[in-house]
Motif scaffolding. Structure first.
Motif, PDB file in Angstrom:
ATOM      1  N   ARG A 198       0.804  -1.218   0.000  1.00  0.00           N
ATOM      2  CA  ARG A 198       0.000   0.000   0.000  1.00  0.00           C
ATOM      3  C   ARG A 198       0.841   1.273   0.000  1.00  0.00           C
ATOM      4  NH1 ARG A 198      -4.882   0.442   3.804  1.00  0.00           N
ATOM      5  NH2 ARG A 198      -6.029   1.847   2.478  1.00  0.00           N
ATOM      6  N   GLU A 199       1.844   1.367   0.921  1.00  0.00           N
ATOM      7  CA  GLU A 199       2.627   2.581   1.019  1.00  0.00           C
ATOM      8  C   GLU A 199       3.344   2.860  -0.282  1.00  0.00           C
ATOM      9  OE1 GLU A 199       2.487   0.393   3.409  1.00  0.00           O
ATOM     10  OE2 GLU A 199       1.638   1.542   5.072  1.00  0.00           O
ATOM     11  N   VAL A 203       2.426   6.342  -2.039  1.00  0.00           N
ATOM     12  CA  VAL A 203       3.260   7.483  -1.638  1.00  0.00           C
ATOM     13  C   VAL A 203       4.386   7.668  -2.639  1.00  0.00           C
ATOM     14  CG1 VAL A 203       4.684   8.437   0.179  1.00  0.00           C
ATOM     15  CG2 VAL A 203       2.714   7.004   0.744  1.00  0.00           C
ATOM     16  N   THR A 205       7.841   8.128  -3.964  1.00  0.00           N
ATOM     17  CA  THR A 205       9.136   7.872  -3.341  1.00  0.00           C
ATOM     18  C   THR A 205      10.266   8.056  -4.324  1.00  0.00           C
ATOM     19  OG1 THR A 205       8.854   5.570  -3.875  1.00  0.00           O
ATOM     20  CG2 THR A 205       8.300   6.244  -1.629  1.00  0.00           C
ATOM     21  N   TRP A 254      -7.281   1.343  -6.853  1.00  0.00           N
ATOM     22  CA  TRP A 254      -7.671   2.690  -6.431  1.00  0.00           C
ATOM     23  C   TRP A 254      -8.078   2.705  -4.948  1.00  0.00           C
ATOM     24  CZ3 TRP A 254     -12.682   4.552  -5.125  1.00  0.00           C
ATOM     25  CH2 TRP A 254     -12.734   5.949  -4.919  1.00  0.00           C
ATOM     26  N   LEU A 255      -8.797   1.675  -4.543  1.00  0.00           N
ATOM     27  CA  LEU A 255      -9.243   1.632  -3.154  1.00  0.00           C
ATOM     28  C   LEU A 255      -8.052   1.625  -2.209  1.00  0.00           C
ATOM     29  CD1 LEU A 255     -12.247  -0.850  -3.179  1.00  0.00           C
ATOM     30  CD2 LEU A 255     -12.311   1.557  -2.573  1.00  0.00           C
ATOM     31  N   GLN A 373     -16.555  -1.921   4.966  1.00  0.00           N
ATOM     32  CA  GLN A 373     -16.322  -0.805   5.882  1.00  0.00           C
ATOM     33  C   GLN A 373     -16.090  -1.296   7.305  1.00  0.00           C
ATOM     34  OE1 GLN A 373     -19.447   2.068   5.623  1.00  0.00           O
ATOM     35  NE2 GLN A 373     -18.686   2.888   3.690  1.00  0.00           N
ATOM     36  N   GLN A 381     -10.844  -5.941   4.459  1.00  0.00           N
ATOM     37  CA  GLN A 381     -11.585  -4.852   3.844  1.00  0.00           C
ATOM     38  C   GLN A 381     -11.482  -4.905   2.318  1.00  0.00           C
ATOM     39  OE1 GLN A 381     -10.073  -0.909   4.903  1.00  0.00           O
ATOM     40  NE2 GLN A 381     -12.186  -0.430   5.429  1.00  0.00           N
TER      41      GLN A 381
ATOM     42  N   ARG B   4      16.595   8.707  -0.634  1.00  0.00           N
ATOM     43  CA  ARG B   4      15.294   8.119  -0.841  1.00  0.00           C
ATOM     44  C   ARG B   4      14.669   7.636   0.460  1.00  0.00           C
ATOM     45  NH1 ARG B   4      14.710   2.987  -4.468  1.00  0.00           N
ATOM     46  NH2 ARG B   4      13.726   4.017  -6.187  1.00  0.00           N
ATOM     47  N   VAL B   7      13.239  10.230   2.347  1.00  0.00           N
ATOM     48  CA  VAL B   7      11.945  10.670   1.826  1.00  0.00           C
ATOM     49  C   VAL B   7      10.829   9.773   2.351  1.00  0.00           C
ATOM     50  CG1 VAL B   7      10.568  10.782  -0.265  1.00  0.00           C
ATOM     51  CG2 VAL B   7      12.851  11.780  -0.216  1.00  0.00           C
ATOM     52  N   VAL B   8      11.084   8.477   2.316  1.00  0.00           N
ATOM     53  CA  VAL B   8      10.076   7.541   2.811  1.00  0.00           C
ATOM     54  C   VAL B   8       9.736   7.865   4.258  1.00  0.00           C
ATOM     55  CG1 VAL B   8       9.608   5.129   3.378  1.00  0.00           C
ATOM     56  CG2 VAL B   8      10.752   5.724   1.228  1.00  0.00           C
ATOM     57  N   VAL B  11       7.618  11.006   4.447  1.00  0.00           N
ATOM     58  CA  VAL B  11       6.248  10.858   3.959  1.00  0.00           C
ATOM     59  C   VAL B  11       5.414  10.022   4.923  1.00  0.00           C
ATOM     60  CG1 VAL B  11       4.850   9.858   2.137  1.00  0.00           C
ATOM     61  CG2 VAL B  11       6.866  11.212   1.572  1.00  0.00           C
ATOM     62  N   MET B  12       6.030   8.951   5.410  1.00  0.00           N
ATOM     63  CA  MET B  12       5.299   8.075   6.322  1.00  0.00           C
ATOM     64  C   MET B  12       4.799   8.855   7.534  1.00  0.00           C
ATOM     65  SD  MET B  12       5.052   4.914   5.373  1.00  0.00           S
ATOM     66  CE  MET B  12       5.058   3.833   6.795  1.00  0.00           C
ATOM     67  N   PRO B  17      -1.255   5.953   5.891  1.00  0.00           N
ATOM     68  CA  PRO B  17      -2.436   5.489   5.165  1.00  0.00           C
ATOM     69  C   PRO B  17      -3.545   5.209   6.157  1.00  0.00           C
ATOM     70  CG  PRO B  17      -0.649   3.887   5.051  1.00  0.00           C
ATOM     71  CD  PRO B  17      -0.109   5.124   5.697  1.00  0.00           C
ATOM     72  N   SER B  18      -4.598   5.905   6.030  1.00  0.00           N
ATOM     73  CA  SER B  18      -5.577   5.878   7.099  1.00  0.00           C
ATOM     74  C   SER B  18      -6.828   5.143   6.695  1.00  0.00           C
ATOM     75  CB  SER B  18      -5.937   7.310   7.492  1.00  0.00           C
ATOM     76  OG  SER B  18      -6.417   7.986   6.351  1.00  0.00           O
ATOM     77  N   ALA B  19      -7.401   4.445   7.666  1.00  0.00           N
ATOM     78  CA  ALA B  19      -8.640   3.709   7.432  1.00  0.00           C
ATOM     79  C   ALA B  19      -9.776   4.636   7.027  1.00  0.00           C
ATOM     80  CB  ALA B  19      -9.007   2.915   8.675  1.00  0.00           C
ATOM     81  N   THR B  22      -9.933   5.090   3.372  1.00  0.00           N
ATOM     82  CA  THR B  22     -10.425   3.922   2.657  1.00  0.00           C
ATOM     83  C   THR B  22     -11.944   3.862   2.748  1.00  0.00           C
ATOM     84  OG1 THR B  22      -8.451   2.851   3.466  1.00  0.00           O
ATOM     85  CG2 THR B  22     -10.034   1.476   2.318  1.00  0.00           C
ATOM     86  N   VAL B  23     -12.449   4.189   3.918  1.00  0.00           N
ATOM     87  CA  VAL B  23     -13.899   4.160   4.086  1.00  0.00           C
ATOM     88  C   VAL B  23     -14.552   5.165   3.140  1.00  0.00           C
ATOM     89  CG1 VAL B  23     -15.762   4.696   5.698  1.00  0.00           C
ATOM     90  CG2 VAL B  23     -13.817   3.313   6.441  1.00  0.00           C
ATOM     91  N   ARG B  25     -13.364   6.110   0.333  1.00  0.00           N
ATOM     92  CA  ARG B  25     -13.278   5.546  -1.020  1.00  0.00           C
ATOM     93  C   ARG B  25     -14.318   4.454  -1.223  1.00  0.00           C
ATOM     94  NH1 ARG B  25      -7.596   6.658  -0.473  1.00  0.00           N
ATOM     95  NH2 ARG B  25      -7.081   4.570   0.220  1.00  0.00           N
TER      96      ARG B  25
END
Lengths: 467, 692
Positions: A198-199, A203, A205, A254-255, A373, A381, B4, B7-8, B11-12, B17-19, B22-23, B25
């Motif tokens: 995911r990251e 993101v 990089t 995308w999700l 959800q 999920q 690099r 950078v990671v 950014v982290m 990346p948050s739930a 996603t919800v 989306r």
């Protein structure tokens, strides 16, 4: 990490004896659905033969029996899972059976057998997949399974070709479309892989000049998997599933990443792929030209005539003139029992019937998304979302093809169309959703229980992170 | 690597990346899917509520079943409006498969009524060759009593219905069947060839003869009955019918009485020869117009065999006897002495001889200048007739002196060889002008193209093309000698013979022989009038024509004439005839017997040409057949062809053994008038068709 632990603790750490309101709702819905199926069965029989069917008792027994078997399995293995998934699936399945019995008895008999197998697969899936994360572990094994399943129709002697698509395998009297099962394995693989990367996927990089770009490397294996899928499906001359897998892939990408530029890239890929397919695969070209210029008495036009003749209320079950062969009927719609079963409903049950079916799928998708959800892990999920995308878009593609919104794709309407592999795969799909739903909902139930301090005495309260 | 990683890390920490994202989306996905399903619903609403009238048009077509109502095929009539090919409406009994399944008792009841076994009906129902969506025909041409019984007891016979069908009827029986032709189901080739004409598989199509030639006119266009049916296939009512348009009736120049007379005479003649002869043909023309009064071929067969499909036995029988061949236009026969018409025409036209030229017929002929005993030096003898002595061309024709014509053939060739006069093929040129060796253009399909007049070019061409079958490519004096009296390689059809003599008989105009006079629609209105067609001209000087005619008259009227005996007792004073016999030697044992006669001279209205294969002398077999035709014509002079609606079917003639001049088809309402002598020249064409 604390968040996850908090969710795991109640289920694994204790046995809670609770009432199961979801299951009561489910039972009520199941009984109501069975009543609808029984009523349509009687109506269809009266419409075709002017008689009340003789096997009404056994029929009701089987409908209720299969529904109750699945329901009991839910009570044992997924007591907190969503209450509408199973009743909708069995309702659609039952209505599909009624229509098959109205069209021709031999299809109905085979479908009844496959329904039993499907319910069995449902129970077994719930019994064996006790935790959704187990699936995460077998990511590459599932990919291998998907690859083998997808390649199997190309194996000489085993593979069979129907209506231009090499999608079937035959083994003795049993044949089926392995892609139906492969789609589940692919979905799980995509979910697992995307969540892990995911990251990297979301993101930027990679520095090029003074701009940060997304590192394309994690995409490589996934694109390889996707391109392979497309190639196999191209080799099997099936655009329906190729499109479905493509949509699944793009939606999950995308999700997980939330990157719109993936969707843009996907659109470009899709347009390029469509052009290439139009040149490379004759079936694509044929489908598109049939869509733009339907043959006067071809399948598409017959389907439209049927749906148009149904009007608001339909001709009544058993009274459609292009649904099945009879002395005074016109030639029936080709493939009315599989690809075109939705047109049969449109003819005989009218807009009311088709709307009911559309709403049933909307409810199914809604329940699936709610499951996603509420899922307790990102992996679960994504799996739930992917499975929901599969069932929603599969239904959409075939229905939109029949009403000529899209080119016709030869995929089955889930639960309704004749087809054993499709039925079994979709029951497994519902079982996986039930599993994920059960995990998620149980966490919520326990959360609520904790909040109300109704905590079993032998377990210490656990701090709960807000969802 | 270092920058690099940093950078990671950065950014982290900034955006985990948050739930909740996603919800969101997932919600967006839900909205997209809901929107797509809404689109689906809108489309369904449009399709099943708003646009339903547009589809219901197409859909009413599904609930209203169009039933094709076959158009009655046009009739074929003779010149007096008598029907010679008719239509008969028959009733077929059909049974619906669904009804038979729901009411198994109906099979037994139907079987009992029709006198069939239930198993037969079950077999019909199981026959997959019948359309799955249409009732299965159980009985074709059912008796009226059964049809009425089913109609009155409809409740006893669910799913049983009666369907009207038409069959061709042939009041003339076996007469002229090859000319009339037959109808059968359209073949795939015919379907392909007439793509634009709206034919469907199973439609009837003229397969031969006039039925084929005039298919487009006879066919008509089928109607449509829009029958409304409920879900169980019971007819609720009819929403109206587009009536079929009947095919046009075909009016022919045929005199059915003469046609039957000639057919019976020819069949009887061939039968009397007891196997020496197997076939023959006769043609009667109006020499002034080319109208065909009769055209018969023997052997013949029963045309009703073709109705509802021919049986294998009958098919093999027709094949074995050659009865499907129309010998009048497809049979090829050596002309023999009848060909002297061409030789005499050539000799007089070119001036090789004058009408007063004489030659001493001694009964034997040796090619002059050939060494006695040398190769090809044969003494030729007269074939028929007597030793004539010193005779002119008229007398030579009357007694059919071969010697006289040997001399003409040899003279032509020698003159050409020695002086180059008259060209290489003067006889062939005259023959071509008369129409020998060429298709006549009659309105019938499959006229043979294989007729040929022997000539140096033909012989050479055939030798070059096929040296094995034609080993000799050279033309000798002997060839010209044989040509001159109609032997050698010359073969013609009986119709060509009739056309050639008709050309002479009318003074030199060659007409295309025509059977049809026109077509008349069901309302009695003339749709098409077929006018005489001129194919060519032959110039005869009056003196030459007179000399030849005198010779032909003598054939019948002079006691020395070759056909005089055959016409003994004929009223020649009131009905003067001219004619010519022919006895064509072939490889078969018996020569072919020819006769051509016309009258009343000098302005003849009738010409009859007859050939009897293996019949012997012309006067023996062919002339008596022609005589019976003339006997009939004396009793029943032709009136002009009446272009109008059909009246009654023709009444068959009684068998010929009773009397040959018995009144035939006199059922016509048109009064018979005596044939008027018609003037030559331009008015002739109109006069021949006075009724049109």
């Amino acid at each position: 990490m604390p968040r996850l632990l908090s969710r795991l603790a109640p289920t694994e750490g204790m046995r809670v004896r609770r009432s199961k309101p979801k299951r009561r709702t489910e039972l009520g819905l199941l009984l109501f659905g069975s009543f609808i199926v029984l009523a349509t069965y009687v109506l269809a029989s009266v419409g075709t033969t002017s008689k009340i069917p003789a096997n009404l008792g056994p029929f009701l027994g089987v409908v209720l029996g299969l529904g109750l078997a699945a329901h009991i399995a839910n009570r044992i293995y997924a007591p907190d899972a969503n209450a509408v998934l199973l009743p909708i699936a069995t309702l659609l399945n039952g209505l599909g059976y009624v229509m098959l019995a109205r069209i021709a008895q031999h299809w109905a008999q085979a479908q009844a057998g496959w329904t039993a197998v499907g319910v069995g697969a449902y129970i077994l899936t719930l019994a064996f997949v006790r935790r959704s994360r187990d699936l995460d572990r077998y990511r590459y094994l599932l990919l291998l399974v998907a690859v083998i399943l997808m390649l199997s129709p190309l194996i000489p002697h085993l593979g069979q070709k129907h209506h231009g698509a090499r999608l079937w395998i035959g083994f003795g009297p049993v044949n089926g479309q392995p892609i139906e099962l492969a789609k589940l394995a692919l979905c799980i693989f995509f979910a697992s892989y995307f969540v892990e990367k995911r990251e990297l996927l979301s993101v930027p990089t990679l520095r090029i000049g003074n701009r940060l770009m997304l590192d394309p490397r994690p995409l490589v294996p996934i694109f390889v998997a996707w391109a392979f899928t497309m190639l196999v499906l191209g080799g099997e001359d099936d655009i329906g599933f190729a499109l479905l897998i493509f949509v699944l892939f793009m939606a999950m990408l995308w999700l997980t990443s939330g990157r719109w530029n993936y969707l843009a890239l996907g659109l470009v890929l899709f347009i390029a792929g469509a052009f290439a397919a139009d040149r490379l695969f004759p079936q694509v070209n044929v489908r598109v030209s049939e869509w733009l210029h339907p043959v006067a008495t071809g399948q598409i036009n017959l389907g439209l005539y049927g749906m148009g003749s149904g009007g608001l209320l339909g001709t009544g079950l058993g009274f459609g003139r292009i649904v099945a062969a009879c002395a005074t009927c016109s030639n029936p719609i080709p493939e009315v029992q599989s690809d075109y079963i939705f047109a049969a409903f449109g003819t005989e049950m009218g807009l009311l019937g088709t709307t009911a079916i559309v709403f049933a799928f909307v409810l199914l998708v809604g329940a699936g998304l709610r499951t996603a959800q509420a899922a307790r892990s990102e992996f679960a999920q994504m799996v739930a979302a992917g499975l929901t995308v599969i069932i929603g878009f599969q239904a959409l593609f075939i229905m939109a093809g029949i009403v000529r919104l899209l080119p016709l794709t030869g995929i089955t309407l889930p639960f309704m169309a004749y087809g054993g592999s499709s039925l079994v795969a979709n029951y497994v799909l519902i079982a996986l959703l039930m599993r994920i739903s059960d995990e998620g909902e149980r966490a919520i139930v326990v959360d609520q229980a904790t909040a109300q301090r109704v905590v079993p005495p032998n377990v210490a309260p656990v701090p709960v992170a807000s969802r | 690597m270092r920058p690099r990683r940093s950078v990671v890390d950065r950014v982290m920490t900034v955006s985990e990346p948050s739930a909740p994202r996603t919800v969101i989306r997932l919600r967006v996905l839900g909205v997209v899917v809901a929107a797509l399903f809404s689109l689906m619903f809108i489309r369904l609403w449009y399709l099943q509520v708003l646009d339903t009238s547009a589809y219901s048009k197409t859909v009413t077509a599904n609930q209203v079943r169009p039933v094709e109502v076959p158009a009655p095929r046009g009739l074929i009539t003779d010149r007096n409006s008598n029907i010679i090919v008719g239509d008969q409406v028959t009733q077929d009994i059909t049974l619906s498969r669904v009804a038979a399944q729901e009411h198994p008792a109906v099979v037994g009841q139907l079987a009992a009524l029709l006198g069939m076994s239930s198993a037969q009906i079950e077999a019909d129902l199981a026959n997959v060759q019948y359309s799955l969506y249409k009732p299965v025909p159980i009985v074709e041409n059912a008796p009226l009593s059964d049809v009425l019984y089913i109609g009155e007891h409809a409740s006893m016979f669910p799913g049983v219905s009666t369907v009207a069908d038409t069959n061709r009827t042939y009041p003339l029986g076996q007469t002229g069947v090859q000319m009339l032709g037959y109808v059968g189901q359209i073949s795939s080739q015919q379907l392909q060839a007439h793509k634009s004409a709206g034919y469907q598989l199973g439609d009837l199509f003229g397969q031969s003869g006039l039925e084929n030639q005039y298919q487009a006119a006879l066919r008509g266009s089928p109607g449509v009955d829009r029958v409304e049916v409920d879900a169980h296939g019971q007819v609720v009512g009819s929403l109206g019918e587009t009536p079929p348009t009947s095919g046009d009736d075909l009016v022919t120049n045929i005199d059915s009485g003469l046609e039957q007379t000639l057919q019976q005479a020819l069949d009887a003649e061939i039968a009397s020869l007891k196997g020496k002869s197997t076939e023959g043909a006769a043609v009667a023309l109006d020499p002034q117009t080319g109208a065909v009064l009769a055209l018969v071929s023997s052997p013949t067969y029963d045309p009703t065999w073709w109705t509802n499909g021919i049986s294998t036995v009958h098919y093999h029988q027709i094949q074995a006897t050659g009865a499907q061949n129309n010998n009048a236009i497809q049979g090829l026969y050596t002309p023999g002495s009848t060909f002297k018409l061409a030789t005499a025409t050539a000799a007089l036209q070119t001036g090789l001889i004058s009408p007063s030229f004489t030659y001493n017929d001694t009964g034997a002929y040796t090619v002059p200048g050939c060494k006695t005993g040398g190769a090809g030096c044969v003494t030729y003898h007269d074939n028929e007739g007597e030793v004539g002595g010193r005779i002119n061309v008229s007398q030579a024709l009357t007694v059919s002196s071969d010697i006289f014509f040997y001399n003409l053939g040899v003279s032509f060739w020698n003159d050409y060889k020695a002086n180059g006069r008259y060209g290489e093929a003067p006889i062939q040129n005259a023959a071509a002008q008369l129409g020998y060796g060429d298709v006549t253009g009659i309105d019938l399909p499959n006229e043979t193209h294989l007729a040929r007049v022997d000539s140096p070019t033909v012989v050479q061409r055939e030798h070059t093309q096929d040296p094995k079958d034609y080993p000799n490519g050279q033309w000798f004096t002997g060839n010209n000698l044989e040509l001159a009296f109609g032997q050698g390689g010359t073969v013609i059809t009986p119709l060509e013979q009739a056309v050639a003599y008709a050309t002479f008989a009318n003074g030199g105009t060659r007409y295309v022989p025509q059977i049809a006079a026109g077509t008349v629609n069901a309302q009695g209105k003339v749709v098409r009038t077929i006018v005489p067609k001129v194919a060519g001209h032959v110039t005869f000087s009056p003196a030459n024509h007179q000399a030849m005619l005198q010779g032909f008259e003598g054939v019948i009227q002079n006691s020395k004439g070759t056909a005089a005996s055959a016409f003994a007792g004929f009223p020649l004073s009131s009905f003067p005839l001219a004619g010519k016999t022919g006895t064509a030697t072939t490889n078969e044992q018996q020569p072919n017997s020819w006769f051509v006669g016309w009258g009343p001279v000098p302005n003849p209205s009738y010409l009859i040409a007859v050939v009897v294969q293996g019949g012997g002398f012309g006067s023996q077999a062919a002339a008596p057949v022609a005589r019976q035709g003339f006997d009939y014509l004396v009793a029943h002079p032709e009136s002009p062809t009446h272009l109008g609606p059909a009246t009654t079917p023709v009444v068959p003639l009684p068998p010929p053994t009773t009397t040959t001049t018995s009144p035939g088809s006199t059922t016509t309402t048109t009064p018979k008038t005596t044939a008027k002598p018609r003037a030559l020249a331009a008015t002739r064409r109109r006069a021949g068709r006075g009724g049109l």
